[in-house]
Design a protein around this motif. Structure first.
Motif, PDB file in Angstrom:
ATOM      1  N   ALA A 294      13.646  -1.865   1.458  1.00  0.00           N
ATOM      2  CA  ALA A 294      14.908  -1.320   1.980  1.00  0.00           C
ATOM      3  C   ALA A 294      15.125   0.134   1.562  1.00  0.00           C
ATOM      4  CB  ALA A 294      16.069  -2.192   1.521  1.00  0.00           C
ATOM      5  N   GLY A 295      14.741   0.497   0.342  1.00  0.00           N
ATOM      6  CA  GLY A 295      14.995   1.858  -0.120  1.00  0.00           C
ATOM      7  C   GLY A 295      13.872   2.839   0.165  1.00  0.00           C
ATOM      8  N   TRP A 296      12.844   2.384   0.881  1.00  0.00           N
ATOM      9  CA  TRP A 296      11.646   3.210   1.025  1.00  0.00           C
ATOM     10  C   TRP A 296      11.514   3.848   2.399  1.00  0.00           C
ATOM     11  CZ3 TRP A 296       7.958   3.530  -3.043  1.00  0.00           C
ATOM     12  CH2 TRP A 296       8.265   2.734  -4.156  1.00  0.00           C
ATOM     13  N   THR A 297      12.445   3.516   3.292  1.00  0.00           N
ATOM     14  CA  THR A 297      12.362   4.075   4.637  1.00  0.00           C
ATOM     15  C   THR A 297      12.683   5.566   4.578  1.00  0.00           C
ATOM     16  OG1 THR A 297      13.321   1.969   5.254  1.00  0.00           O
ATOM     17  CG2 THR A 297      13.015   3.557   7.010  1.00  0.00           C
TER      18      THR A 297
ATOM     19  N   GLY B 109       0.820  -1.203   0.000  1.00  0.00           N
ATOM     20  CA  GLY B 109       0.000   0.000   0.000  1.00  0.00           C
ATOM     21  C   GLY B 109       0.857   1.256   0.000  1.00  0.00           C
ATOM     22  N   PHE B 110       1.884   1.242   0.831  1.00  0.00           N
ATOM     23  CA  PHE B 110       2.753   2.411   0.925  1.00  0.00           C
ATOM     24  C   PHE B 110       3.454   2.682  -0.404  1.00  0.00           C
ATOM     25  CE2 PHE B 110       6.781   4.495   1.864  1.00  0.00           C
ATOM     26  CZ  PHE B 110       6.359   5.553   2.637  1.00  0.00           C
ATOM     27  N   ALA B 111       4.023   1.611  -0.987  1.00  0.00           N
ATOM     28  CA  ALA B 111       4.750   1.778  -2.255  1.00  0.00           C
ATOM     29  C   ALA B 111       3.807   2.262  -3.349  1.00  0.00           C
ATOM     30  CB  ALA B 111       5.408   0.457  -2.656  1.00  0.00           C
ATOM     31  N   ALA B 112       2.590   1.708  -3.389  1.00  0.00           N
ATOM     32  CA  ALA B 112       1.647   2.104  -4.430  1.00  0.00           C
ATOM     33  C   ALA B 112       1.257   3.575  -4.273  1.00  0.00           C
ATOM     34  CB  ALA B 112       0.397   1.210  -4.376  1.00  0.00           C
TER      35      ALA B 112
END
Lengths: 364, 307
Positions: free
Chosen positions: B110-113, B51-54
């Motif tokens: 890993a790259g989304w924090t 959900g966060f990535a989308a």
């Protein structure tokens, strides 16, 4: 399964060949999935797998690290296997590991900076007792209140981790640590002797191998092993034979909790050398995979523990040299368990190809 | 106590309880169909990341929440493939699903924090007045509606009857022609979707950012809530609000003048879960383990069709 191209046909008896072949099948499938995963991440898959599975074995330091990582996995998984075989699910080994480290570490810090040759045995005893005490909570809740031990033992993991944080900020904190949450570095008398000079490999590995040998004898030659198997395969028969379920629950939790506590102490008195909040790093959960991969048998667990220890170090190497995320290892381990469980269908069932059932089988 | 404080606490309670209600409601339906999926934590954390990535990629909540639901469903169906088609042990498969979900979400995340999904609009953005509307959001209302809908479907419809028949006695259900495996796969997809949505509520509404392992045991608490509820949706709602209350206590303890270590407060939800499990399990008296809690009789048992 009617009219399917591939049907599952129950075997009369579980296949012994498949029982031992499926861990290898699962491992190969995991490797293949790993190739795809690395390719999807845009990394050279062959190089990544080489770094994870081969590079660690090419140096003394790598082998030493392998022993460091596999020691807790083997110890914890051997304990868990008793309960898992009997249908008692201790999922909270990570918490018992943590409490073992706290209680064993507290003994070291109490005598700091002194301590004679009896200090290490005393610490190990405290670690075992700490683990047993923490495991006794879900055992008690199960035997007296019928509370599901999976959920209770797991909840206690979170409590144990917070307790460790509380301890290293409070009673066990190093006064000279400038408010860092950590204990004093353990004195020499409280550190495990090295197994390979100038490496972090410690004598805990030998103890783990000893525990495996004892567990193997117990499982195959002792009434206890028989009881465990009867409980797992036929609980009602066990009841008729007069084996007490409560005793089985207590025994399973005591063995697995004690060994988890011991390995927590080994971690504190071995590679880490003090108490820090990051001390528990998931060995208690990985050990569940080790137990299953080793077919819940001590000798199998020894091999599976070494294999998963290898993925731990290899994952770290790949993280540094190929900048792969640290979670790569846990994905690999999760996949390994998936493939193992999936291919286990071959132990109890036979694959039949074709549209029709063979003559004389089934009723359609 | 001022009116504003009471309203603030009530809204906070609902915000804290919503992910638990969603995940637990999904698991309740799964267990009603006779399957024990211990992988709720893994499905939730995958939903939280998906959900966060989308949302970050598309900027649209209308794509983000369905993405989370879809990702959770895939996880649920993966569990179904293992346990319903390949007949694996449900306890072990559930644990594998959790370990796999935590690992996979951490790997891709890993790259989304450090990014943020932006503040989710509250009800006052839709023109509703009042301080309660400023604390609530449309998903809370949807969640409450889902509780009512689930209760209705389970007890008042043919679909619910079939689901319960499959969960109570899969052999009998099979004998009268109900597709046991198909029913269970659908239930698992529903459970996965709900867990995914619950996870996305964490990463898109509650916090709203992504950290690996951000579910922090909520999936396991959801499993305990199902036991607490005795498989009844309204009791589940009550249990989740109780946990929401504990979270509020944690957040506002300084305001109440309590001087307790942060770690001790953080232990509360887990200790409360223990207390709830003990209380619920013991209050049912003697009898066999399943009957004691009114658990579905086929819960966790392997089904193989004989014909």
């Amino acid at each position: 399964m009617r009219n399917a191209m591939v049907r599952l046909e129950p075997r009369r008896e579980p296949s012994r060949v498949m029982l031992y072949a499926t861990p290898f099948v699962a491992f190969v499938l995991t490797l293949l999935a790993g190739l795809v995963l690395f390719w999807a991440l845009g990394k050279d898959p062959v190089r990544a797998l080489g770094l994870i599975f081969i590079t660690p074995l090419t140096s003394v330091r790598g082998v030493a690290e392998l022993l460091v990582k596999s020691t807790p996995l083997i110890l914890i998984a051997t304990g868990l296997a008793f309960g898992f075989r009997a249908g008692v699910w201790n999922i909270g080994a990570e918490g018992q590991f943590t409490i073992g480290a706290i209680s064993g570490g507290a003994v070291a810090l109490y005598f700091h900076p002194g301590g004679g040759p009896l200090l290490l045995p005393a610490m190990m005893l405290a670690g075992v007792l700490g683990g047993v005490a923490w495991a006794a909570i879900p055992a008690l809740l199960r035997t007296h209140f019928n509370a599901n031990e999976i959920l209770t033992s797991l909840m206690l993991v979170y409590v144990a981790l917070l307790l460790l944080g509380l301890m290293v900020q409070g009673p066990l904190r190093d006064p000279q640590s400038y408010n860092f949450p950590e204990s004093k570095l353990f004195q020499n008398a409280a550190l495990l002797p090295a197994l390979i000079p100038k490496t972090r490999a410690h004598i805990g590995f030998l103890i783990a191998v000893g525990v495996v040998a004892v567990a193997h004898v117990l499982m195959t030659r002792h009434i206890l092993g028989f009881m465990v198997r009867v409980f797992g395969d036929a609980p009602r028969a066990a009841a008729f034979a007069g084996f007490s379920e409560k005793r089985m629950v207590w025994l399973s939790f005591a063995i697995s909790g004690g060994l988890a506590g011991l390995s927590g102490l080994f971690e504190a008195a071995g590679p880490v050398g003090q108490l820090v909040p990051q001390l528990p790093s998931g060995y208690g959960f990985t050990a569940i995979i080790v137990a299953f991969l080793g077919r819940l048998q001590p000798l199998g667990i020894l091999a599976a523990g070494l294999l998963l220890g290898l993925t731990h170090i290899g994952g770290e190497t790949a993280q540094i040299t190929m900048s792969l995320p640290s979670a790569t290892t846990s994905v690999f381990q999760g996949m390994l368990l998936f493939f193992l469980l999936a291919s286990d269908v071959l132990v109890n069932f036979r694959l039949r190809f074709g549209l029709r059932a063979p003559v004389g089988v089934g009723g359609n | 106590m001022s009116m504003d404080l009471i309203v603030g606490i009530l809204a906070g309670l609902l915000v804290a309880a919503t992910p638990l209600i969603l995940a637990a409601l999904g698991e309740l339906v799964v267990e009603k169909s006779g399957v024990l999926n211990l992988g709720v934590e893994g499905m939730m954390v995958i939903g939280a990341f998906a959900g966060f990535a989308a949302k970050v990629l598309t900027g649209s909540y209308l794509l983000a929440f369905p993405a989370a639901i879809f990702a959770g469903m895939l996880m649920g169906l993966l569990f179904g493939l293992l346990t319903q088609i390949l007949l694996s042990n449900q306890v072990a498969s559930g644990l594998a699903l959790t370990l796999f979900g935590l690992g996979l979400s951490a790997l891709f995340g890993a790259g989304w924090t450090g990014l943020t999904a932006g503040a989710f609009p509250r009800l006052n953005a839709l023109g509703l007045p009042g301080s309660l509307a400023a604390g609530l959001d449309v998903l809370i209302l949807l969640t409450l509606a889902l509780v009512v809908a689930t209760q209705y479907v389970l007890t008042r419809t043919r679909t619910g009857l079939i689901l319960r028949a499959v969960g109570e006695n899969h052999d009998a259900a099979h004998a009268i022609g109900y597709p046991v495996v198909a029913v269970r796969m659908l239930a698992l997809a529903f459970g996965g979707g709900m867990a995914g949505l619950g996870g996305a509520y964490l990463s898109l509404v509650q916090t709203p950012f992504w950290v690996e392992r951000m579910t922090a045991g909520r999936g396991w608490i959801a499993l305990a809530l199902v036991v607490f509820s005795a498989w009844r949706p309204f009791r589940l709602l009550a249990g989740a609000l109780l946990f929401g209350g504990i979270t509020i206590l944690q957040l506002h303890s300084q305001g109440f003048g309590l001087k307790v270590d942060a770690q001790v407060l953080a232990m509360l939800p887990y200790l409360a879960t223990l207390a709830v499990l003990v209380f619920m399990s013991r209050s049912r008296g003697a009898g066999n383990a399943a009957g004691r809690l009114r658990a579905p009789q086929s819960l966790g048992k392997v089904f193989t069709s004989t014909t």
